[in-house]
Write a protein that holds these residues in place. Structure first.
Motif, PDB file in Angstrom:
ATOM      1  N   PRO A  68       0.926  -0.681  -0.218  1.00 43.14           N
ATOM      2  CA  PRO A  68      -0.007  -0.053  -0.221  1.00 43.14           C
ATOM      3  C   PRO A  68       0.528   1.220   0.447  1.00 43.14           C
ATOM      4  CG  PRO A  68      -0.532  -1.232   1.732  1.00 43.14           C
ATOM      5  CD  PRO A  68       0.472  -2.203   1.416  1.00 43.14           C
ATOM      6  N   GLU A  69       1.474   0.947   0.673  1.00 43.82           N
ATOM      7  CA  GLU A  69       2.522   2.125   1.184  1.00 43.82           C
ATOM      8  C   GLU A  69       3.454   3.059  -1.208  1.00 43.82           C
ATOM      9  OE1 GLU A  69       5.897   1.818   3.283  1.00 43.82           O
ATOM     10  OE2 GLU A  69       6.176   4.433   3.384  1.00 43.82           O
ATOM     11  N   ALA A  70       3.768   1.559  -1.559  1.00 46.61           N
ATOM     12  CA  ALA A  70       4.184   1.225  -3.030  1.00 46.61           C
ATOM     13  C   ALA A  70       3.776   2.597  -3.398  1.00 46.61           C
ATOM     14  CB  ALA A  70       5.064   0.004  -2.639  1.00 46.61           C
ATOM     15  N   ARG A  71       2.398   1.325  -3.431  1.00 43.42           N
ATOM     16  CA  ARG A  71       0.864   2.360  -4.549  1.00 43.42           C
ATOM     17  C   ARG A  71       0.748   3.965  -4.211  1.00 43.42           C
ATOM     18  NH1 ARG A  71      -2.906  -2.924  -6.142  1.00 43.42           N
ATOM     19  NH2 ARG A  71      -0.819  -4.765  -6.570  1.00 43.42           N
ATOM     20  N   LEU A  72       0.432   4.124  -2.987  1.00 45.48           N
ATOM     21  CA  LEU A  72       0.630   5.325  -3.102  1.00 45.48           C
ATOM     22  C   LEU A  72       1.454   6.159  -3.377  1.00 45.48           C
ATOM     23  CD1 LEU A  72      -1.091   5.341   0.912  1.00 45.48           C
ATOM     24  CD2 LEU A  72      -2.308   6.154  -1.035  1.00 45.48           C
ATOM     25  N   PHE A  73       2.684   5.908  -2.898  1.00 45.38           N
ATOM     26  CA  PHE A  73       3.710   6.828  -3.909  1.00 45.38           C
ATOM     27  C   PHE A  73       4.145   7.132  -5.141  1.00 45.38           C
ATOM     28  CE2 PHE A  73       8.744   6.836  -4.525  1.00 45.38           C
ATOM     29  CZ  PHE A  73       8.874   7.917  -3.829  1.00 45.38           C
ATOM     30  N   ILE A  74       3.412   5.997  -5.265  1.00 47.99           N
ATOM     31  CA  ILE A  74       3.894   5.405  -7.344  1.00 47.99           C
ATOM     32  C   ILE A  74       2.427   6.642  -7.993  1.00 47.99           C
ATOM     33  CG2 ILE A  74       3.278   4.342  -8.966  1.00 47.99           C
ATOM     34  CD1 ILE A  74       6.066   4.369  -7.435  1.00 47.99           C
ATOM     35  N   ARG A  75       1.610   6.567  -6.652  1.00 49.90           N
ATOM     36  CA  ARG A  75       0.029   7.265  -7.446  1.00 49.90           C
ATOM     37  C   ARG A  75       0.940   8.702  -6.985  1.00 49.90           C
ATOM     38  NH1 ARG A  75      -5.715   6.322  -4.939  1.00 49.90           N
ATOM     39  NH2 ARG A  75      -5.546   3.849  -5.852  1.00 49.90           N
ATOM     40  N   ASP A  76       1.306   9.367  -6.579  1.00 47.70           N
ATOM     41  CA  ASP A  76       1.750  10.084  -5.635  1.00 47.70           C
ATOM     42  C   ASP A  76       2.408  10.719  -6.860  1.00 47.70           C
ATOM     43  OD1 ASP A  76      -0.185  11.088  -3.663  1.00 47.70           O
ATOM     44  OD2 ASP A  76       1.703  11.299  -2.081  1.00 47.70           O
ATOM     45  N   LEU A  77       3.509  10.338  -6.982  1.00 49.76           N
ATOM     46  CA  LEU A  77       4.609  10.708  -8.320  1.00 49.76           C
ATOM     47  C   LEU A  77       3.783  11.025 -10.209  1.00 49.76           C
ATOM     48  CD1 LEU A  77       7.882   8.470  -7.813  1.00 49.76           C
ATOM     49  CD2 LEU A  77       7.906  11.125  -8.019  1.00 49.76           C
ATOM     50  N   THR A  78       2.859   9.700  -9.940  1.00 45.31           N
ATOM     51  CA  THR A  78       1.621   9.936 -11.101  1.00 45.31           C
ATOM     52  C   THR A  78       1.161  10.916 -11.381  1.00 45.31           C
ATOM     53  OG1 THR A  78       1.910   7.539 -10.802  1.00 45.31           O
ATOM     54  CG2 THR A  78       0.461   8.711 -12.758  1.00 45.31           C
ATOM     55  N   GLU A  79       0.603  11.342 -10.206  1.00 46.12           N
ATOM     56  CA  GLU A  79      -0.173  12.405  -9.765  1.00 46.12           C
ATOM     57  C   GLU A  79       0.495  14.098 -10.571  1.00 46.12           C
ATOM     58  OE1 GLU A  79      -3.072  12.522  -6.677  1.00 46.12           O
ATOM     59  OE2 GLU A  79      -2.247  14.582  -6.942  1.00 46.12           O
ATOM     60  N   HIS A  80       1.639  13.701 -10.156  1.00 41.80           N
ATOM     61  CA  HIS A  80       3.000  14.890  -9.678  1.00 41.80           C
ATOM     62  C   HIS A  80       3.385  15.221 -11.548  1.00 41.80           C
ATOM     63  CE1 HIS A  80       6.935  17.334 -10.486  1.00 41.80           C
ATOM     64  NE2 HIS A  80       7.044  16.459 -10.423  1.00 41.80           N
ATOM     65  N   ALA A  81       3.340  13.990 -11.708  1.00 39.85           N
ATOM     66  CA  ALA A  81       4.297  13.952 -13.654  1.00 39.85           C
ATOM     67  C   ALA A  81       3.422  13.840 -14.840  1.00 39.85           C
ATOM     68  CB  ALA A  81       4.692  12.170 -13.852  1.00 39.85           C
ATOM     69  N   THR A  82       1.572  14.043 -14.533  1.00 41.96           N
ATOM     70  CA  THR A  82       1.021  14.484 -15.391  1.00 41.96           C
ATOM     71  C   THR A  82       0.376  15.531 -14.965  1.00 41.96           C
ATOM     72  OG1 THR A  82      -0.520  12.828 -14.755  1.00 41.96           O
ATOM     73  CG2 THR A  82       0.658  11.900 -15.712  1.00 41.96           C
ATOM     74  N   ARG A  83       1.047  16.384 -14.783  1.00 48.45           N
ATOM     75  CA  ARG A  83      -0.126  17.695 -14.650  1.00 48.45           C
ATOM     76  C   ARG A  83       0.240  18.503 -15.962  1.00 48.45           C
ATOM     77  NH1 ARG A  83       3.968  20.358  -9.918  1.00 48.45           N
ATOM     78  NH2 ARG A  83       4.379  21.766 -10.790  1.00 48.45           N
ATOM     79  N   GLN A  84      -1.077  18.986 -16.370  1.00 43.21           N
ATOM     80  CA  GLN A  84      -1.645  19.373 -17.466  1.00 43.21           C
ATOM     81  C   GLN A  84       0.287  20.254 -18.099  1.00 43.21           C
ATOM     82  OE1 GLN A  84      -3.312  19.151 -19.497  1.00 43.21           O
ATOM     83  NE2 GLN A  84      -4.389  17.875 -17.993  1.00 43.21           N
ATOM     84  N   GLU A  85       0.698  21.192 -16.882  1.00 40.35           N
ATOM     85  CA  GLU A  85       1.928  21.394 -17.670  1.00 40.35           C
ATOM     86  C   GLU A  85       2.786  20.957 -18.756  1.00 40.35           C
ATOM     87  OE1 GLU A  85       3.337  22.334 -13.636  1.00 40.35           O
ATOM     88  OE2 GLU A  85       4.556  23.313 -14.251  1.00 40.35           O
TER      89      GLU A  85
END
Ligand code: OGA
Ligand code: MN
Length: 292
Positions: A226-243
């Motif tokens: 669960p910690e790994a998936r949250l970490f990857i989810r956060d990073l993905t959210e950052h990496a796919t910002r509109q800019e």
């Protein structure tokens, strides 16, 4: 007509360019060199109006390296519509009919609507993907790309250090599983068993660092899931910002080529009763990123 490369958008972010003045069915050696240098800079290249067949697409693609087989497709044998050199990115069955809403192949294909890097679930992942639009729906069905170099560069040194030595497990069982698709045969579970990939990679030519993210990631080695998936989810959210994102709206006969080593992509929704038929060829990166 000379080869012309024009950046998409005026913001100098070096992400996305159109390539004109070329018929890829008879590209010269000089053209190939120019395209490689353009993709190293822009990561995503759009070639409008390339009326090619599968063989021409394959021949052009193979000028950039050794070719992958479409072993990640759900249909490998009798139900296949296209040769095994071509990934079937469509909602069609082998007779050309639009798949029913609950068809297993369609549901599996919906995984392409999650951000991913092609073949990150293979121990030797993809270098380039080349996607040719043969039939497009009236609206929707865009493909979006996200720049994993920009995403890496925007992290703080602290965040970069935290990511640097992490190793992730990638599998199509994870990406489909995230959508609730669990309908895998025993053979598929073995064939698509998780592989290990570093979370941070360096481009062999440009030396740029990038985040190697993908919805195929199911965990990080030595981390609780669960910690790994949250970490990857956060990073993905950052990496796919509109800019960091570029949306491609398809026209028939567009060919789009991208470098999976520095990008993620995803398909967007469209009317599932309409045909959408894209053919993908995939150039292998040639080597495993990790020894094990
Ligand atoms: C692919 C893919 C997205 C799309 O071809 O690898 O993920 O928009 N395609 O169909
Ligand atoms: Mn893909």
């Amino acid at each position: 007509m000379p080869l012309e490369i024009n950046a998409i958008g005026a913001d100098n972010r070096n992400f996305g360019a159109t390539v004109t003045g070329i018929n890829i069915a008879n590209a010269s050696d000089n053209d190939i060199v120019a395209i490689e240098s353009a993709i190293n800079r822009y990561a995503v290249l759009v070639f409008p109006d390339q009326r090619i067949d599968d063989n021409q697409q394959f021949v052009f693609s193979s000028k950039f390296g050794s070719m992958e087989k479409a072993t990640g497709d759900i249909n490998q044998n009798n139900d296949r519509r296209l040769a095994l050199d071509i990934n079937d990115i469509s909602n069609l069955d082998k007779n050309g009919a639009v798949l029913a809403r609950d068809d297993r192949a369609r549901l599996f294909g919906l995984g392409n609507m999650l951000w991913h890097s092609d073949s990150s679930f293979k121990s030797i992942p993809a270098k380039y993907s080349l996607l040719s639009a043969r039939v497009v729906p009236d609206s929707g069905g865009n493909t979006e790309f996200a720049d994993m170099r920009a995403a890496w560069n925007a992290l703080s040194h602290e965040q970069q250090n935290e990511c640097k030595d992490l190793v992730c497990e990638h599998s199509q069982l994870y990406s489909r599983g995230a959508l609730g698709f669990e309908d895998f045969t025993e053979e598929e579970k073995i064939k698509w068993a998780p592989v290990h990939q570093p979370l941070v990679r360096q481009h062999p030519t440009t030396k740029a660092y990038s985040l190697f993210l993908s919805s195929h990631i199911g965990t990080i080695l030595d981390w609780p899931v669960p910690e790994a998936r949250l970490f990857i989810r956060d990073l993905t959210e950052h990496a796919t910002r509109q800019e960091y994102v570029l949306a491609h709206r398809w026209k028939r006969w567009d060919l789009v080529m991208w470098d999976n080593r520095v990008t993620m992509h995803r398909a967007r929704r469209y009317d599932h009763t309409q045909a959408r038929d894209l053919h993908r060829t995939t150039v292998s990166s040639g080597t495993k990123l990790l020894a094990s």
